[in-house]
Design an enzyme around this catalytic site. Structure first.
Site, PDB file in Angstrom:
ATOM      1  N   CYS A   1      82.711  64.158  40.020  1.00 29.20           N
ATOM      2  CA  CYS A   1      81.251  64.072  40.166  1.00 29.20           C
ATOM      3  C   CYS A   1      80.844  64.481  41.582  1.00 29.20           C
ATOM      4  O   CYS A   1      81.477  64.077  42.559  1.00 29.20           O
ATOM      5  CB  CYS A   1      80.786  62.650  39.875  1.00 29.20           C
TER       6      CYS A   1
ATOM      7  N   ASP B   1      65.978  58.417  25.558  1.00 30.87           N
ATOM      8  CA  ASP B   1      65.788  57.446  26.644  1.00 30.87           C
ATOM      9  C   ASP B   1      66.606  56.210  26.343  1.00 30.87           C
ATOM     10  O   ASP B   1      66.913  55.918  25.181  1.00 30.87           O
ATOM     11  CB  ASP B   1      64.312  57.035  26.773  1.00 30.87           C
TER      12      ASP B   1
ATOM     13  N   PHE C   1      57.942  47.831  20.106  1.00 30.09           N
ATOM     14  CA  PHE C   1      59.325  47.360  20.090  1.00 30.09           C
ATOM     15  C   PHE C   1      59.458  46.034  20.822  1.00 30.09           C
ATOM     16  O   PHE C   1      60.176  45.136  20.390  1.00 30.09           O
ATOM     17  CB  PHE C   1      60.250  48.406  20.718  1.00 30.09           C
TER      18      PHE C   1
ATOM     19  N   ASP D   1      53.816  51.220  16.162  1.00 30.61           N
ATOM     20  CA  ASP D   1      54.517  51.137  14.879  1.00 30.61           C
ATOM     21  C   ASP D   1      55.245  49.813  14.773  1.00 30.61           C
ATOM     22  O   ASP D   1      55.336  49.057  15.743  1.00 30.61           O
ATOM     23  CB  ASP D   1      55.521  52.289  14.753  1.00 30.61           C
TER      24      ASP D   1
ATOM     25  N   GLY E   1      63.733  53.302  14.837  1.00 32.42           N
ATOM     26  CA  GLY E   1      64.496  52.443  13.950  1.00 32.42           C
ATOM     27  C   GLY E   1      65.973  52.749  13.909  1.00 32.42           C
ATOM     28  O   GLY E   1      66.673  52.338  12.988  1.00 32.42           O
TER      29      GLY E   1
ATOM     30  N   CYS F   1      79.284  59.607  44.908  1.00 32.80           N
ATOM     31  CA  CYS F   1      80.701  59.957  44.828  1.00 32.80           C
ATOM     32  C   CYS F   1      81.163  60.758  46.040  1.00 32.80           C
ATOM     33  O   CYS F   1      82.349  60.754  46.380  1.00 32.80           O
ATOM     34  CB  CYS F   1      80.970  60.719  43.532  1.00 32.80           C
TER      35      CYS F   1
ATOM     36  N   CYS G   1      77.748  63.837  42.832  1.00 29.35           N
ATOM     37  CA  CYS G   1      76.546  63.101  43.240  1.00 29.35           C
ATOM     38  C   CYS G   1      76.721  62.545  44.649  1.00 29.35           C
ATOM     39  O   CYS G   1      77.834  62.450  45.178  1.00 29.35           O
ATOM     40  CB  CYS G   1      76.216  61.985  42.249  1.00 29.35           C
TER      41      CYS G   1
ATOM     42  N   ASP H   1      55.941  54.076  25.969  1.00 34.12           N
ATOM     43  CA  ASP H   1      56.103  53.624  24.589  1.00 34.12           C
ATOM     44  C   ASP H   1      54.904  52.760  24.213  1.00 34.12           C
ATOM     45  O   ASP H   1      54.071  52.420  25.053  1.00 34.12           O
ATOM     46  CB  ASP H   1      57.427  52.897  24.387  1.00 34.12           C
ATOM     47  N   SER H   2      54.800  52.412  22.949  1.00 35.92           N
ATOM     48  CA  SER H   2      53.579  51.777  22.448  1.00 35.92           C
ATOM     49  C   SER H   2      53.504  50.281  22.727  1.00 35.92           C
ATOM     50  O   SER H   2      52.448  49.673  22.607  1.00 35.92           O
ATOM     51  CB  SER H   2      53.469  51.987  20.941  1.00 35.92           C
TER      52      SER H   2
ATOM     53  N   HIS I   1      74.578  56.744  40.438  1.00 29.04           N
ATOM     54  CA  HIS I   1      75.671  57.510  39.831  1.00 29.04           C
ATOM     55  C   HIS I   1      75.494  57.630  38.315  1.00 29.04           C
ATOM     56  O   HIS I   1      75.650  58.729  37.760  1.00 29.04           O
ATOM     57  CB  HIS I   1      77.030  56.867  40.136  1.00 29.04           C
TER      58      HIS I   1
ATOM     59  N   GLN J   1      59.887  56.107  10.749  1.00 27.79           N
ATOM     60  CA  GLN J   1      60.692  54.929  10.454  1.00 27.79           C
ATOM     61  C   GLN J   1      61.340  55.103   9.079  1.00 27.79           C
ATOM     62  O   GLN J   1      61.291  56.170   8.498  1.00 27.79           O
ATOM     63  CB  GLN J   1      59.830  53.667  10.523  1.00 27.79           C
TER      64      GLN J   1
END
Length: 379
Positions: free
Chosen positions: A306, A268, A98, A148, A218, A311, A308, A94-95, A337, A191
């Site tokens: 699950c 994300d 944020f 931004d 945003g 589990c 995984c 990311d830039s 998990h 935005q």
């Protein structure tokens, strides 16, 4: 040559969801996809080998935090972020915008950039579109984000209009500053808050700059989910169909499904890793707080549905014990998990799109998860 390309494979006949594939210099990944967040060049408590084992195909790192520690020059000397952290698959950075707007109490937004104070030691810092791109070029991520402004929610129309126009000017400056076009793709960020005409203006401005991908920013900043879904439904169709669409900062199961239905390809969020460290788990039957006393003698898995590694091998009782004792292994197990759960959820979403049944999948998932119940608790 473009570093990032998008292949639209299919659109779900039952919804607006897209099945696609994003191609990068470090490999391709299927969409819709969830990207685990590795802020400081590590997904908290997870090794790259574990992430690969759970079928993570791209992770996100943070420009602002890596700029402060260890510094972009050190990472560049190490051979770039991939080599530095031993991750051979795609990385998105990311830039830093944020974090500037969310972590710094004192900041001064100017046309040239933002003056603010380091949240660690109070040192005066300055971040501009050019500086953000320079840092990201040195980090060597596959996908970079334009610098931004992410205004808070709610914001007045007048403030948001000025912010959108500034973000468009900054986006153009980011493109001019980008020095590694063949190996790194730069995404623009739409935005506009809850104002449809500003969303439309922002999308048009950025589409005219022909970025290889677009983020919808945003949102998930405090607005009701109905507002987020309405803005997504309005904004996504304004973006080019031949470019990936990325909804920033969204990671709850219901929002991932709702976002995919509205045509989003990439997501994300720190949510699955953050709540894991508090002993909160995502399961096929909803939210489970494994540290609660009722699990002290529960020798079953976190989620019986699950498959995984966690589990299959560890009980709620044992994981509760570890977390109550502040043992790192407990946080590792809940983190593994939760990430596995979301990655598998997106795999099921892709299968549902392929079979033209995503709305049916949503209805069944929401029913089992408990989202359809009055006073249902989310994360």
């Amino acid at each position: 040559m473009t570093a990032i390309t998008y292949e639209l494979i299919k659109t779900c006949k039952q919804s607006g969801a897209r099945l696609g594939k994003v191609h990068t210099p470090h490999g391709s990944f299927d969409t819709p996809i969830f990207m685990p967040v590795g802020t400081l060049a590590t997904v908290k408590t997870m090794s790259p080998e574990e992430l690969t084992g759970m079928n993570a195909r791209i992770i996100l790192s943070n420009t602002y935090h890596l700029w402060l520690r260890p510094g972009e020059d050190i990472i560049q000397e190490a051979g770039g972020l991939h080599r530095f952290m031993n991750w051979d698959k795609p990385i998105l950075t990311d830039s830093g915008g944020f974090q500037v707007f969310s972590l710094s109490d004192i900041r001064d937004i100017k046309e040239e950039g933002v003056h603010f104070r380091n949240h660690l030691n109070g040192e005066k810092l300055f971040l501009s579109p050019e500086k953000s791109i320079d840092i990201q070029n040195k980090l060597g991520s596959d996908i970079m984000m334009a610098f931004d402004e992410c205004p808070p929610y709610p914001a007045t129309y007048e403030y948001m209009k000025a912010s959108v126009e500034r973000t468009s000017r900054w986006a153009e400056r980011c493109l001019h500053a980008h020095r590694n076009v063949e190996n790194q793709g730069l995404f623009g960020i739409v935005q506009g808050g809850e104002y449809k005409d500003l969303r439309k203006q922002s999308a048009a401005d950025l589409a005219s700059l022909d970025f290889p991908g677009y983020a919808i920013g945003g949102l998930s900043v405090g607005e009701p989910k109905e507002v987020m879904n309405e803005m997504l439904e309005f904004t996504a169709p304004l973006l080019p169909t031949n470019k990936p669409r990325y909804l920033m900062g969204v990671g709850s199961p219901d929002s991932l499904i709702d976002g995919a239905i509205r045509g989003v390809d990439m997501f994300d969020c720190v949510l699955p890793t953050r709540i894991a460290r508090n002993g909160t788990c995502m399961t096929s039957n909803g939210r489970l707080v494994v540290r609660n006393a009722k699990y002290a003698r529960d020798f079953g898995p976190i989620d019986e549905n699950c498959d995984c590694h966690v589990c299959q091998n560890y009980s709620r009782s044992y994981i509760r014990h570890l977390i109550k004792c502040n043992e790192t292994f407990g946080f590792r197990l809940t983190t593994y998990h939760n990430l596995y759960f979301l990655l598998e959820l997106m795999k099921k979403v892709r299968e549902a799109i392929r079979d033209d049944r995503l709305l049916d999948f949503k209805e069944a998932f929401f029913e089992q998860y408990g989202f359809n119940q009055p006073n249902a608790r989310n994360f």
